[in-house]
Scaffold this active site. Structure first.
Site, PDB file in Angstrom:
ATOM      1  N   CYS A 117       0.815  -1.229   0.000  1.00 59.15           N
ATOM      2  CA  CYS A 117       0.000   0.000   0.000  1.00 59.15           C
ATOM      3  C   CYS A 117       0.841   1.267   0.000  1.00 59.15           C
ATOM      4  CB  CYS A 117      -0.953  -0.021   1.184  1.00 59.15           C
ATOM      5  SG  CYS A 117      -2.167  -1.325   0.990  1.00 59.15           S
ATOM      6  N   HIS A 257      -3.506   7.014   2.403  1.00 53.89           N
ATOM      7  CA  HIS A 257      -3.857   5.701   1.855  1.00 53.89           C
ATOM      8  C   HIS A 257      -5.181   5.270   2.484  1.00 53.89           C
ATOM      9  CE1 HIS A 257      -3.933   1.628   0.666  1.00 53.89           C
ATOM     10  NE2 HIS A 257      -3.740   1.171   1.891  1.00 53.89           N
ATOM     11  N   ASN A 287     -10.104  -0.585  -0.329  1.00 54.44           N
ATOM     12  CA  ASN A 287      -8.647  -0.450  -0.380  1.00 54.44           C
ATOM     13  C   ASN A 287      -8.153  -0.989  -1.730  1.00 54.44           C
ATOM     14  OD1 ASN A 287      -5.893  -0.618  -0.105  1.00 54.44           O
ATOM     15  ND2 ASN A 287      -5.923  -1.623   1.894  1.00 54.44           N
TER      16      ASN A 287
END
Ligand code: ACO
Length: 343
Positions: A117, A257, A287
């Site tokens: 990520c 994020h 996500n």
């Protein structure tokens, strides 16, 4: 006298698969419910590209082409392509090579960058260094992940979290003060096992056993990762603000994020930021790993003005984490297709 060139984001673009996977649909697949998913993560729906014959490069090419056409820049003018991803089409060739061909970027070299990520943050910093070094003028950074290809849709602990998407930014030199000012990047591999995909690599090459043991799917110890993610992202955002003498008032937007709304809220509180200055779209996309941050930049582009101070922050598998402080380089939605502006 001209200030030294900084790498600035001069265009953004995105690709989202059309198909939506809602909390209600997931409730029919595993033992979960809309209330749990919304309150524990902030997610309402995510996009998925179920087509078996379309992989990460399919999305990455379209996101890259979107960013280039908004800038009015022909693909053959690109120097470098960096694709941040944990779901490459294949181990090799690099997804960046497939993107180079797909875009027709005949003058570019490129490579993939794997940092889960934090992939986009690490790639943005890498691309910025290539520009600041003076050897390259136009670098395309793409965050792209087909997370549905490594998600176990029988595991309620992970399948509610992830979605598919790609988003891209174009980096060019700016000699007038805009661009990437500072970055703080970290990794710590000691607890890698709490967030990983065990199978498929040289440690556990694919066999009938690795398939049977579900080693080709994301494994995450959610609660343990949650704690370090809050601390890591909040600490690194605070570090970069202090280093650049920024207060919450100075920051136009935090671009975090998107792994969990509760993590983002905690980071924003630590930065003393009003919620309306936090980019948050996890409710629509979940996500999307390397794509979340450029996806936010794309979706908030219309609100951004030259000189706006942004803090980008990420935390992901590895563990990897980091923050970037940048000054935005242009006003509103860049679209050469409608405003006739050329590079
Ligand atoms: N629906 C209903 N119940 C669920 C679900 C679900 N989808 N998932 C888990 N539960 C249950 C668990 O089984 C557990 O039940 P138990 O207490 O009876 O055992 C209970 O809910 C609590 O589980 P936790 O895992 O403690 O839930 P938590 O509040 O921590 O939320 C989550 C889980 C959303 C994964 C959270 O921990 C999180 O966001 N972690 C960090 C994620 C992150 O930042 N990852 C890094 C980036 S990702 C990357 O790099 C690829």
């Amino acid at each position: 006298m001209l200030s030294p060139a900084r790498a600035a984001i001069t265009s953004v673009g995105r690709f989202l698969p059309e198909e939506r996977l809602t909390n209600a649909q997931l409730s029919e697949m595993v033992d979960t419910n809309d209330e749990w998913i919304r309150t524990r993560t902030g997610i309402i729906e995510r996009r998925v590209m179920w087509d078996q014959d379309k992989a990460t490069s399919y999305m990455a090419v379209r996101a890259g082409a979107d960013a280039l056409s908004k800038r009015g820049l022909p693909a053959d003018q690109l120097d470098v392509i960096i694709v941040a991803t944990v779901t490459p089409d294949m181990f090799f060739p690099a997804t960046a090579c497939l993107v180079q061909a797909g875009l027709g970027a005949t003058g570019a070299w490129g490579f993939d960058l794997s940092a889960a990520c934090s992939g986009f943050v690490f790639a943005l910093n890498t691309g910025a260094s290539l520009i600041a070094g003076g050897a390259y003028k136009r670098v395309l950074i793409i965050g792209a992940d087909k997370m549905s290809s490594i998600t176990d849709y029988t595991d309620r602990k992970t399948c509610v979290l992830f979605g598919d998407a790609a988003a891209a930014v174009l980096l060019e030199a700016d000699t007038d003060g805009a661009g990437i000012v500072d970055s703080a990047l970290y990794c710590d591999g000691r607890n890698w096992e709490s967030l990983c995909m065990l199978g498929g690599g040289s440690l556990n090459p694919p066999t009938a056993r690795t398939v049977e043991d579900k080693m080709h799917y994301i494994h995450q110890e959610g609660r343990a990762v949650f704690k370090v993610a809050v601390r890591g992202m909040a600490d690194v955002a605070a570090e970069i603000m202090e280093r650049n003498s920024l207060t919450g008032e100075d920051v136009r937007f935090l671009v975090p994020h998107q792994a969990n709304k509760r993590i983002i809220d905690a980071v924003a509180r630590r930065m003393d930021l009003d919620p309306n200055r936090v980019m948050l779209n996890i409710e629509r996309y979940g996500n999307t790993t390397a794509a979340t941050i450029p996806l936010c930049l794309n979706d908030w582009e219309h609100q951004l003005r030259r000189g706006d101070k942004l803090i980008i922050a990420s935390f992901g598998g590895g563990f990897t984490w980091g923050a970037i402080y940048l000054k935005w380089a242009y006003d509103g939605v860049r679209d050469a297709r409608t405003d006739g502006e050329a590079a």
